[in-house]
Design an enzyme around this catalytic site. Structure first.
Site, PDB file in Angstrom:
ATOM      1  N   ASP A   6      -6.300  -2.792  -4.323  1.00  0.00           N
ATOM      2  CA  ASP A   6      -5.690  -1.663  -4.291  1.00  0.00           C
ATOM      3  C   ASP A   6      -4.937  -1.395  -5.764  1.00  0.00           C
ATOM      4  OD1 ASP A   6      -4.153   0.415  -3.032  1.00  0.00           O
ATOM      5  OD2 ASP A   6      -2.247  -0.716  -3.147  1.00  0.00           O
ATOM      6  N   SER A   7      -4.477  -0.042  -5.826  1.00  0.00           N
ATOM      7  CA  SER A   7      -3.689   0.236  -7.139  1.00  0.00           C
ATOM      8  C   SER A   7      -2.499  -0.565  -7.371  1.00  0.00           C
ATOM      9  CB  SER A   7      -3.424   1.647  -6.998  1.00  0.00           C
ATOM     10  OG  SER A   7      -2.487   1.936  -6.136  1.00  0.00           O
ATOM     11  N   TYR A  38      -3.319   5.647  -8.337  1.00  0.00           N
ATOM     12  CA  TYR A  38      -4.487   6.147  -8.603  1.00  0.00           C
ATOM     13  C   TYR A  38      -4.582   7.666  -8.001  1.00  0.00           C
ATOM     14  CZ  TYR A  38      -7.000   1.569  -9.482  1.00  0.00           C
ATOM     15  OH  TYR A  38      -7.172   0.406  -9.864  1.00  0.00           O
ATOM     16  N   GLY A  39      -3.681   8.013  -7.285  1.00  0.00           N
ATOM     17  CA  GLY A  39      -3.556   9.173  -6.205  1.00  0.00           C
ATOM     18  C   GLY A  39      -3.891  10.531  -7.338  1.00  0.00           C
ATOM     19  N   CYS A  69      -7.226   0.392  -0.064  1.00  0.00           N
ATOM     20  CA  CYS A  69      -6.722   1.800  -0.853  1.00  0.00           C
ATOM     21  C   CYS A  69      -7.378   2.882  -0.484  1.00  0.00           C
ATOM     22  CB  CYS A  69      -6.920   1.483  -2.291  1.00  0.00           C
ATOM     23  SG  CYS A  69      -6.405   3.020  -3.272  1.00  0.00           S
ATOM     24  N   THR A  71      -7.303   5.926  -1.593  1.00  0.00           N
ATOM     25  CA  THR A  71      -7.780   6.842  -2.573  1.00  0.00           C
ATOM     26  C   THR A  71      -9.003   6.067  -3.286  1.00  0.00           C
ATOM     27  OG1 THR A  71      -5.497   6.933  -3.017  1.00  0.00           O
ATOM     28  CG2 THR A  71      -7.017   7.739  -4.767  1.00  0.00           C
ATOM     29  N   GLU A 148       6.443   1.013  -5.410  1.00  0.00           N
ATOM     30  CA  GLU A 148       6.068   0.229  -6.594  1.00  0.00           C
ATOM     31  C   GLU A 148       7.368  -0.188  -7.119  1.00  0.00           C
ATOM     32  OE1 GLU A 148       3.159  -1.169  -7.772  1.00  0.00           O
ATOM     33  OE2 GLU A 148       2.245  -0.600  -5.954  1.00  0.00           O
ATOM     34  N   CYS A 180      -2.317   6.108   3.218  1.00  0.00           N
ATOM     35  CA  CYS A 180      -2.047   5.514   2.129  1.00  0.00           C
ATOM     36  C   CYS A 180      -1.654   3.954   2.709  1.00  0.00           C
ATOM     37  CB  CYS A 180      -1.164   5.956   1.073  1.00  0.00           C
ATOM     38  SG  CYS A 180      -0.875   5.210  -0.176  1.00  0.00           S
ATOM     39  N   HIS A 182       0.026   1.998   0.983  1.00  0.00           N
ATOM     40  CA  HIS A 182       1.786   1.699   0.459  1.00  0.00           C
ATOM     41  C   HIS A 182       2.571   2.225   1.424  1.00  0.00           C
ATOM     42  CE1 HIS A 182       0.193   1.497  -3.761  1.00  0.00           C
ATOM     43  NE2 HIS A 182       1.159   1.053  -3.918  1.00  0.00           N
TER      44      HIS A 182
HETATM   45  N1  DGL Z   1      -2.717   2.581  -1.791  1.00  0.00           N
HETATM   46  C1  DGL Z   1      -3.152   3.536  -2.402  1.00  0.00           C
HETATM   47  C2  DGL Z   1      -3.635   4.275  -1.301  1.00  0.00           C
HETATM   48  O1  DGL Z   1      -3.906   3.794  -0.101  1.00  0.00           O
HETATM   49  C3  DGL Z   1      -2.278   4.251  -3.195  1.00  0.00           C
HETATM   50  C4  DGL Z   1      -2.860   5.372  -4.098  1.00  0.00           C
HETATM   51  C5  DGL Z   1      -2.211   5.508  -5.503  1.00  0.00           C
HETATM   52  O2  DGL Z   1      -2.171   4.444  -6.271  1.00  0.00           O
HETATM   53  O3  DGL Z   1      -2.107   6.549  -5.720  1.00  0.00           O
HETATM   54  O4  DGL Z   1      -4.216   5.497  -1.421  1.00  0.00           O
END
Ligand code: DGL
Length: 259
Positions: A6-7, A38-39, A69, A71, A148, A180, A182
């Site tokens: 994941d990011s 990452y979004g 993730c 994204t 985060e 997402c 998160h």
């Molecule tokens: N956990 C990522 C997702 O499911 C977060 C994306 C991000 O880093 O913006 O999209």
């Protein structure tokens, strides 16, 4: 070994479900915190990061890769399958299907990152499963940062969550899809806003079940129960998240710079 990435810390929600289903599976988790979120990034950039991380996980011995993730799944899942044709991937997609089949108001809200909502995967999920239902997507740009930075169950997180969800509820949404990985970590803040008004749909458990199906086909669902977590950036807030998702005894390594 099951490789998960994941990011940042969000994919640990999926890792937690996988661990519950397969207590002795060996898991290597990679969180690219130095480059999160990452979004807002371009699909090309997210694909480049995802390829690099996949290579790293495979080199470390992973046999199945969970793109935990949304994204990265939106930007990279198809190209990754082409780039690594011998590797099994499990990805995320917004759980519009169960939400659309359970809504009684006929309105479903999807909270996700801009990258997920602008991608072709989301468009195809809505086209396939959203007929006869109004689907409203909402990008909640600050939610990933809240997680985060460990800002969960605080006044700030409560406000940010309400700001994003209220418009969906006011438009009649009675199902909120967490698009997402998160976002389940903001579960308490989300529940406080939607309670009695809408149900929450989290695809994490279904993705974990799919991972275990693939892992058991490969014979890697049983091992020593080892959990390694590699993070770029730093490990701030990791302990709180580990506890929230029910993971135990990780071997943690912080890798400086990018993947
Ligand atoms: N956990 C990522 C997702 O499911 C977060 C994306 C991000 O880093 O913006 O999209």
């Amino acid at each position: 070994m099951i490789g998960i990435f994941d990011s940042g810390l969000g994919g640990l929600t999926v890792a937690g479900h996988i661990r519950r289903l397969a207590p002795t599976a060996d898991i290597l988790y990679f969180g690219d915190r130095a480059r999160a979120p990452y979004g807002p990034r371009s699909a090309e950039e997210v694909l480049a990061f995802s390829s690099e991380i996949t290579r790293r996980l495979l080199d470390a011995g992973a046999r199945v890769i969970v793109v935990a993730c949304n994204t990265a799944s939106a930007a990279a899942l198809h190209p990754l399958r082409e780039q690594f044709p011998d590797t099994q991937f499990v990805g995320m997609e917004p759980a519009v299907k169960p939400a659309a089949s359970h809504t009684t108001s006929g309105v479903v809200g999807v909270v996700a990152t801009a990258g997920t909502l602008n991608g072709a995967l989301y468009e195809s999920v809505v086209a396939r499963f959203g007929s006869g239902v109004t689907i409203i997507g909402a990008a909640c740009p600050d939610w990933v940062d809240l997680v985060e930075t460990g800002d969960m169950r605080t006044e700030r997180s409560a406000e940010a969550v309400a700001r994003c969800l209220e418009p969906l509820l006011e438009q009649g949404a009675d199902r909120i899809v967490l698009g997402c990985t998160h976002f389940p970590l903001l579960g308490d803040d989300i529940a406080r806003v939607v309670e009695g008004r809408a149900g929450i749909v989290d695809p994490g458990p279904a993705v974990a079940r799919q991972t275990i199906r693939v892992a058991s086909r490969l014979g890697i669902d049983r091992g020593d129960g080892h959990l390694a977590i590699q993070l770029t950036g730093d490990s701030r807030g990791l302990d709180a998240v580990i506890e929230l998702v029910g993971l135990a005894n990780p071997e943690v390594a912080v890798i400086s710079g990018s993947a």
